[in-house]
Design an enzyme around this catalytic site. Structure first.
Site, mmCIF file in Angstrom:
data_model
loop_
_atom_site.group_PDB
_atom_site.id
_atom_site.type_symbol
_atom_site.label_atom_id
_atom_site.label_comp_id
_atom_site.label_asym_id
_atom_site.label_seq_id
_atom_site.Cartn_x
_atom_site.Cartn_y
_atom_site.Cartn_z
ATOM 1 N N SER A 137 0.668 -1.075 0.072
ATOM 2 C CA SER A 137 0.064 0.001 -0.006
ATOM 3 C C SER A 137 1.009 1.211 -0.083
ATOM 4 O O SER A 137 1.910 1.196 0.547
ATOM 5 C CB SER A 137 -0.931 0.093 1.205
ATOM 6 N N TYR A 147 -0.448 -0.988 10.402
ATOM 7 C CA TYR A 147 -0.744 -1.031 9.199
ATOM 8 C C TYR A 147 0.173 -0.385 8.358
ATOM 9 O O TYR A 147 0.941 -1.236 7.268
ATOM 10 C CB TYR A 147 -2.162 -0.388 8.823
#
Length: 253
Positions: A137, A147
């Site tokens: 990402s 994350y």
């Protein structure tokens, strides 16, 4: 016919990878926790494209689930040519407020499972050739809770592995999309529009997967779909982490 194994294949980017690869006449091994959803997708792809589809139900937060998939990747009698490490899930951004067991499970799915599955895939790919796509990402380029940290690790590891195993005929690509229209945000309990993200920042899953497959074929270690996110990544590298962290709280990529 090449064979691709896709984790997190029942929905979102995983299902889109399956559809685009089936369209290219690749046989598939679909991996996810929900066997019913995999069977439904498998039936659709067999009917529409005439490809072979194997379903493998496994929870990648569980050691036995990871080993089940790793065993399939090590199989040299019916080898895997492309591994797509796509499985993942999101947590609320407030690390201190999250259940630590959820955070550990998050780490296992986003870091430990891809590492172990890459290790297994390399056993059969080295010398024969193959491709690995790790779905990361753009969050991996900024500071934002665990994350971001997980995706940053995946990007760095993919860069190293792509250079390390090039001589063995194996390419490793970290696919780094921005905000993408999938069920990812819905599973976090967010309705469309709740993320606080401007409309122009949203990407289409078809375009993201197409870019990832193209860059993997070119042997690139990192793929950032769309010019706007390439610019964002470039700019973020020169900004203080405190600023990018505040901006990142507006949503989850």
């Amino acid at each position: 016919m090449p064979t691709a194994l896709i984790t997190g294949a029942s929905a979102g980017l995983g299902a889109e990878f399956a559809r685009q690869l089936a369209r290219r006449r690749a046989d598939l091994v679909l991996v996810a926790r929900t066997e019913d959803a995999l069977n439904a997708l498998g039936a659709e792809l067999r009917s529409e494209y005439g490809v072979a589809v194997e379903v493998l139900a496994a929870d990648l937060a569980d050691e036995s689930g990871v080993e089940k998939v790793a065993e399939r990747l090590r199989d040299t009698t019916d080898p895997i040519d492309l591994l797509v490490n796509n499985a993942g899930f999101g947590l609320p951004l407030q690390f201190a407020d999250n259940d630590i067991d959820d955070e550990v499970r998050h780490l296992r799915v986003h870091v430990e499972a891809p590492m172990r599955l890459m290790h297994a895939a390399l056993q059969s790919m080295r010398g024969r050739g193959g491709r690995i796509i790790n779905v990361a990402s753009v969050a991996g380029f900024i500071s934002r809770s665990t994350y971001s940290a997980c995706k940053s690790w995946l990007i760095g590891f993919s860069r190293w592995a792509n250079a390390e195993y090039a001589s063995d005929g194996v390419t490793v690509t970290a696919l780094c999309p921005g905000f993408t229209h999938t069920s990812f945000h819905e599973r976090m309990g967010l309705a469309v529009g709740d993320e606080g993200v401007p409309g122009f920042l949203w990407l289409n899953a078809r375009d993201v997967v197409r870019a990832g497959l193209r860059d993997a074929a070119l042997g690139r270690s990192v793929s950032v779909p769309s010019l706007r996110y390439k610019l964002i990544v470039g700019i973020s590298r020169s900004l203080p982490s405190a600023l990018t962290s505040r901006v990142a709280r507006r949503g989850r990529v």
